[in-house]
Every structure is written in structure tokens, then in C-alpha cells.
Design a protein around this motif. Structure first.
Motif, PDB file in Angstrom:
ATOM      1  N   ALA A 260      11.841  17.785   8.382  1.00 37.96           N
ATOM      2  CA  ALA A 260      12.951  18.299   7.578  1.00 37.96           C
ATOM      3  C   ALA A 260      14.122  17.322   7.504  1.00 37.96           C
TER       4      ALA A 260
ATOM      5  N   GLY B 228      21.417  27.963  12.375  1.00 36.95           N
ATOM      6  CA  GLY B 228      20.196  28.598  12.841  1.00 36.95           C
ATOM      7  C   GLY B 228      20.280  28.862  14.333  1.00 36.95           C
TER       8      GLY B 228
ATOM      9  N   GLU C  95      18.189  27.200   8.158  1.00 37.30           N
ATOM     10  CA  GLU C  95      16.946  27.636   7.522  1.00 37.30           C
ATOM     11  C   GLU C  95      15.888  26.535   7.596  1.00 37.30           C
ATOM     12  N   LEU C  96      16.299  25.290   7.324  1.00 40.49           N
ATOM     13  CA  LEU C  96      15.358  24.166   7.353  1.00 40.49           C
ATOM     14  C   LEU C  96      14.805  23.941   8.761  1.00 40.49           C
TER      15      LEU C  96
ATOM     16  N   ASP D 279      14.859  26.053  11.414  1.00 38.01           N
ATOM     17  CA  ASP D 279      14.106  27.202  11.915  1.00 38.01           C
ATOM     18  C   ASP D 279      12.736  27.300  11.248  1.00 38.01           C
ATOM     19  N   ALA D 280      12.656  26.979   9.944  1.00 36.52           N
ATOM     20  CA  ALA D 280      11.370  27.015   9.244  1.00 36.52           C
ATOM     21  C   ALA D 280      10.415  25.979   9.828  1.00 36.52           C
ATOM     22  N   GLU D 281      10.929  24.818  10.143  1.00 37.21           N
ATOM     23  CA  GLU D 281      10.067  23.794  10.737  1.00 37.21           C
ATOM     24  C   GLU D 281       9.611  24.197  12.127  1.00 37.21           C
TER      25      GLU D 281
ATOM     26  N   ALA E 176       9.204  27.224  13.190  1.00 36.45           N
ATOM     27  CA  ALA E 176       8.239  28.318  13.043  1.00 36.45           C
ATOM     28  C   ALA E 176       6.863  27.798  12.607  1.00 36.45           C
ATOM     29  N   ALA E 177       6.849  26.673  11.909  1.00 36.26           N
ATOM     30  CA  ALA E 177       5.585  26.109  11.429  1.00 36.26           C
ATOM     31  C   ALA E 177       4.781  25.454  12.545  1.00 36.26           C
TER      32      ALA E 177
END
Length: 167
Positions: free
Chosen positions: A3, A87, A118-119, A121-123, A125-126
């Protein structure tokens, strides 16, 4: 970090929206630089100092019953250092001239912190939790008595800092 280019783009857009910003840095709550746009400033030092300040600020908010940390503002003779939650595991630190509109700084800093959060936390979570990269190790050839290990209690550091980006 995958990210990082997106975070860097967000930092640059933020600096375009607030011309009085002299630097912007995204870091993990434990002081590791995620991305930075800080000409003339050592990003690793700022990230480490941000982590230290974050630890104190989180304790202060807890001790006074104010809840999870959302932001921290320091005003010096020559300008401001503002830190916003990004985040659950990151923070956004902004450096601004003394003549910045502080309301605008907060508005844009909160928005950018939410987007960066968001960026990040999304990474996070992935990625599979607790999955370390595989190492090629030699098989153990030792003989003798088996050794046992006791589990350690988790460290209580700034990585457990509670931050939130909700307004």
C-alpha cells in the motif's frame, strides 16, 4: 508494503490541499515509517518520536478518562506537529507552518488519516495472521535431552496503543 504507493499519493494530495504543510509522514504505531513526504526532515526520527509521543498521549487519554486517542497537536515557535490516528495500527504525522489554519489542518488531517487507515488495515486483513515466511532450516542433528520452552507474556509497548479515526 504493497500500500506504500497509495499512501504516498494520499500524502502528496494532502500537501496540495494544505499548502502550509511542510511534511507528512505515515508510520506504524511502533515507529516504523510506512511512507513519507518530508523534505529536509529525517523520517525515521520523526516516526520514532511520534511513537514515543503516542505512548504518552494514549496514557494521558486513558488516565483522564477521555477514551481512545484520536489526535495529538504540538505547537512550537515555528509551527505545528499534528498526529492523527490512521486505522488501528498506524498514525499520520503532519508538519505545518505557524500560519496554517488549524481548523483546516484538523479537517484534512482527519480525512487523510481515515483514508490511510483504510489502506493499512485492508492490507493487514489481506495477510494471514501469524504467518511468517518459510525459512529453509537444516534438520536438527542434536542428541540428548529435549529442551522445553515456556511461553512469554506479550510485551506491553506502543504497538498496543489504542487509536481510533472516528470523529
Amino acid at each position: 508494503m504493497a500500500a506504500e504507493p497509495e499512501i504516498l499519493d494520499e500524502l502528496r494530495r494532502l500537501r496540495a490541499r494544505v499548502p502550509q504543510l511542510t511534511g507528512a509522514l505515515a508510520a506504524s504505531v511502533d515507529g516504523l515509517v510506512l511512507a513519507h513526504d518530508t523534505p529536509g526532515v529525517e523520517p525515521e526520527s520523526v516516526a520514532a518520536l511520534t511513537a514515543a509521543a503516542l505512548g504518552v498521549a494514549v496514557r494521558m487519554a486513558d488516565a483522564t478518562g477521555q477514551g481512545d486517542l484520536r489526535e495529538l497537536l504540538v505547537r512550537g515557535v515555528h509551527g505545528y506537529v499534528a498526529t492523527y490516528a490512521a486505522g488501528s495500527t498506524a498514525v499520520l504525522t503532519l508538519l505545518a507552518q505557524d500560519r496554517v489554519n488549524v481548523g483546516r489542518l484538523h479537517l484534512e488531517g482527519r480525512r487523510a488519516g481515515a483514508r490511510i487507515g483504510e489502506l493499512v488495515d485492508a492490507e493487514a486483513a489481506a495477510k494471514p495472521p501469524g504467518k511468517a515466511p518459510a525459512k529453509s532450516e537444516k534438520p536438527a542433528t542434536r542428541t540428548g535431552t529435549a529442551r522445553t520452552r515456556t511461553t512469554r507474556a506479550p510485551r506491553s509497548t506502543a504497538t498496543n496503543a489504542r487509536t481510533t479515526t472516528e470523529s
